[in-house]
Design a protein around this motif. Sequence first.
Motif, PDB file in Angstrom:
ATOM      1  N   GLN A  93      67.196  25.463  89.764  1.00  0.00           N
ATOM      2  CA  GLN A  93      67.057  24.446  88.724  1.00  0.00           C
ATOM      3  C   GLN A  93      66.923  25.099  87.350  1.00  0.00           C
ATOM      4  N   GLU A  94      66.243  26.235  87.300  1.00  0.00           N
ATOM      5  CA  GLU A  94      66.072  26.947  86.023  1.00  0.00           C
ATOM      6  C   GLU A  94      67.418  27.406  85.460  1.00  0.00           C
ATOM      7  N   MET A  95      68.308  27.861  86.309  1.00  0.00           N
ATOM      8  CA  MET A  95      69.636  28.292  85.857  1.00  0.00           C
ATOM      9  C   MET A  95      70.450  27.115  85.327  1.00  0.00           C
ATOM     10  N   LEU A  96      70.399  26.003  86.030  1.00  0.00           N
ATOM     11  CA  LEU A  96      71.127  24.818  85.601  1.00  0.00           C
ATOM     12  C   LEU A  96      70.574  24.285  84.280  1.00  0.00           C
ATOM     13  N   THR A  97      69.263  24.255  84.167  1.00  0.00           N
ATOM     14  CA  THR A  97      68.638  23.782  82.938  1.00  0.00           C
ATOM     15  C   THR A  97      68.979  24.690  81.760  1.00  0.00           C
ATOM     16  N   TYR A  98      68.933  25.992  81.991  1.00  0.00           N
ATOM     17  CA  TYR A  98      69.255  26.949  80.922  1.00  0.00           C
ATOM     18  C   TYR A  98      70.693  26.749  80.446  1.00  0.00           C
ATOM     19  N   HIS A 100      72.530  24.038  80.514  1.00  0.00           N
ATOM     20  CA  HIS A 100      72.644  22.796  79.745  1.00  0.00           C
ATOM     21  C   HIS A 100      71.987  22.923  78.374  1.00  0.00           C
ATOM     22  N   GLU A 101      70.890  23.632  78.310  1.00  0.00           N
ATOM     23  CA  GLU A 101      70.216  23.821  77.020  1.00  0.00           C
ATOM     24  C   GLU A 101      71.085  24.602  76.040  1.00  0.00           C
ATOM     25  N   HIS A 102      72.013  25.386  76.568  1.00  0.00           N
ATOM     26  CA  HIS A 102      72.874  26.199  75.712  1.00  0.00           C
ATOM     27  C   HIS A 102      74.314  25.703  75.702  1.00  0.00           C
ATOM     28  N   ALA A 103      74.520  24.457  76.141  1.00  0.00           N
ATOM     29  CA  ALA A 103      75.839  23.814  76.106  1.00  0.00           C
ATOM     30  C   ALA A 103      76.898  24.630  76.834  1.00  0.00           C
ATOM     31  N   VAL A 104      76.490  25.205  77.981  1.00  0.00           N
ATOM     32  CA  VAL A 104      77.381  26.021  78.799  1.00  0.00           C
ATOM     33  C   VAL A 104      77.573  25.308  80.140  1.00  0.00           C
ATOM     34  N   LEU A 105      78.803  25.255  80.619  1.00  0.00           N
ATOM     35  CA  LEU A 105      79.053  24.592  81.895  1.00  0.00           C
ATOM     36  C   LEU A 105      78.496  25.403  83.056  1.00  0.00           C
ATOM     37  N   ALA A 106      77.869  24.718  83.985  1.00  0.00           N
ATOM     38  CA  ALA A 106      77.284  25.356  85.163  1.00  0.00           C
ATOM     39  C   ALA A 106      78.123  25.013  86.392  1.00  0.00           C
ATOM     40  N   VAL A 107      78.624  26.066  87.068  1.00  0.00           N
ATOM     41  CA  VAL A 107      79.472  25.870  88.238  1.00  0.00           C
ATOM     42  C   VAL A 107      78.923  26.698  89.400  1.00  0.00           C
ATOM     43  N   PRO A 108      77.886  26.180  90.076  1.00  0.00           N
ATOM     44  CA  PRO A 108      77.372  26.888  91.255  1.00  0.00           C
ATOM     45  C   PRO A 108      78.307  26.695  92.433  1.00  0.00           C
ATOM     46  N   ALA A 109      78.100  27.487  93.478  1.00  0.00           N
ATOM     47  CA  ALA A 109      78.921  27.369  94.679  1.00  0.00           C
ATOM     48  C   ALA A 109      78.134  26.702  95.799  1.00  0.00           C
ATOM     49  N   ALA A 110      78.873  26.110  96.728  1.00  0.00           N
ATOM     50  CA  ALA A 110      78.275  25.460  97.892  1.00  0.00           C
ATOM     51  C   ALA A 110      79.294  25.489  99.022  1.00  0.00           C
ATOM     52  N   MET A 111      78.807  25.239 100.237  1.00  0.00           N
ATOM     53  CA  MET A 111      79.727  25.254 101.370  1.00  0.00           C
ATOM     54  C   MET A 111      79.484  24.104 102.335  1.00  0.00           C
ATOM     55  N   THR A 112      78.487  23.285 102.080  1.00  0.00           N
ATOM     56  CA  THR A 112      78.206  22.155 102.961  1.00  0.00           C
ATOM     57  C   THR A 112      78.044  20.891 102.122  1.00  0.00           C
ATOM     58  N   PRO A 113      78.205  19.717 102.723  1.00  0.00           N
ATOM     59  CA  PRO A 113      77.982  18.478 101.988  1.00  0.00           C
ATOM     60  C   PRO A 113      76.581  18.398 101.383  1.00  0.00           C
ATOM     61  N   SER A 114      75.580  18.883 102.106  1.00  0.00           N
ATOM     62  CA  SER A 114      74.204  18.827 101.595  1.00  0.00           C
ATOM     63  C   SER A 114      74.045  19.691 100.355  1.00  0.00           C
ATOM     64  N   GLU A 115      74.615  20.906 100.392  1.00  0.00           N
ATOM     65  CA  GLU A 115      74.530  21.796  99.231  1.00  0.00           C
ATOM     66  C   GLU A 115      75.278  21.215  98.036  1.00  0.00           C
ATOM     67  N   ILE A 116      76.444  20.641  98.292  1.00  0.00           N
ATOM     68  CA  ILE A 116      77.218  20.021  97.209  1.00  0.00           C
ATOM     69  C   ILE A 116      76.427  18.892  96.581  1.00  0.00           C
ATOM     70  N   ASN A 117      75.880  18.026  97.403  1.00  0.00           N
ATOM     71  CA  ASN A 117      75.090  16.894  96.904  1.00  0.00           C
ATOM     72  C   ASN A 117      73.882  17.377  96.111  1.00  0.00           C
ATOM     73  N   ALA A 121      73.041  16.733  92.162  1.00  0.00           N
ATOM     74  CA  ALA A 121      71.786  16.032  91.862  1.00  0.00           C
ATOM     75  C   ALA A 121      70.937  16.807  90.863  1.00  0.00           C
ATOM     76  N   LYS A 122      71.040  18.136  90.899  1.00  0.00           N
ATOM     77  CA  LYS A 122      70.253  18.983  90.004  1.00  0.00           C
ATOM     78  C   LYS A 122      70.944  19.258  88.667  1.00  0.00           C
ATOM     79  N   GLY A 123      72.180  18.761  88.514  1.00  0.00           N
ATOM     80  CA  GLY A 123      72.814  18.868  87.211  1.00  0.00           C
ATOM     81  C   GLY A 123      74.036  19.754  87.111  1.00  0.00           C
ATOM     82  N   ALA A 124      74.610  20.177  88.236  1.00  0.00           N
ATOM     83  CA  ALA A 124      75.831  20.984  88.163  1.00  0.00           C
ATOM     84  C   ALA A 124      76.947  20.171  87.522  1.00  0.00           C
ATOM     85  N   ASP A 125      77.783  20.831  86.734  1.00  0.00           N
ATOM     86  CA  ASP A 125      78.925  20.153  86.118  1.00  0.00           C
ATOM     87  C   ASP A 125      80.101  20.088  87.072  1.00  0.00           C
ATOM     88  N   ILE A 126      80.345  21.187  87.756  1.00  0.00           N
ATOM     89  CA  ILE A 126      81.390  21.316  88.769  1.00  0.00           C
ATOM     90  C   ILE A 126      80.764  22.099  89.916  1.00  0.00           C
TER      91      ILE A 126
END
Length: 205
Positions: A93-98, A100-117, A121-126
């Motif tokens: 959450q700290e990475m996602l918040t940081y 957004h605070e700096h107007a930078v797109l956040a694109v974390p990775a995931a491999m399951t529906p739960s991780e994607i969701n 929910a925590k603010g990923a852009d993509i």
Amino acid sequence: MDRLDYPRFTIIMRGYTYDQANAILQAMKGFEQDFAVEMTLNTEHALQHIRKLNEIYGENILIGAGTVRSLADAKAAVEAGAKFLLGPHTFSQEMLTYAHEHAVLAVPAAMTPSEINDMFAKGADIVKVFPATVVTSQFFSDVQAPLGKLPLMAVGGVNANNASDFLNKGASYLGFGSKLFNQTDLLAGDIDSLAASLQTIVSLA
């Protein structure tokens, strides 16, 4: 930065020298709206490359950081001028918040529906589905049946031969690694041939 401004395709530069990266960005003339450029942080001198390439091309080409694995990585990349952050796994959450605070797109990775969701929910852009060829293109269609249309990026094994399949099955974005370019062209810094490889991908969309 608005997610809608993010190009459909991302060039993943892992282990590239500055000269190789520079040749690729020169080859992008005319394709600036089609591709973003990701310099992975496990590339030697990655932060210096991000800073220098942004100074030269940043007004026309979207340049960001990949293999972002921690808040420290995120901060270093943003300070170097990265306009987006991609990771090989979920972001805190700290990475996602940081980001957004700096107007930078956040694109974390995931491999399951739960991780994607969870990431959305925590603010990923993509959300980057990685490795994409392991879950196959059908995953993109199947996961969006219950979750709804989502901005998902397919990364890992994506190439000119399977790119259309991922797009047709619901991937909104594609990331291309070492298979995007002919290694001979890359080593020679052959700008025309590198540009031809980019044209091949654009023609698939």
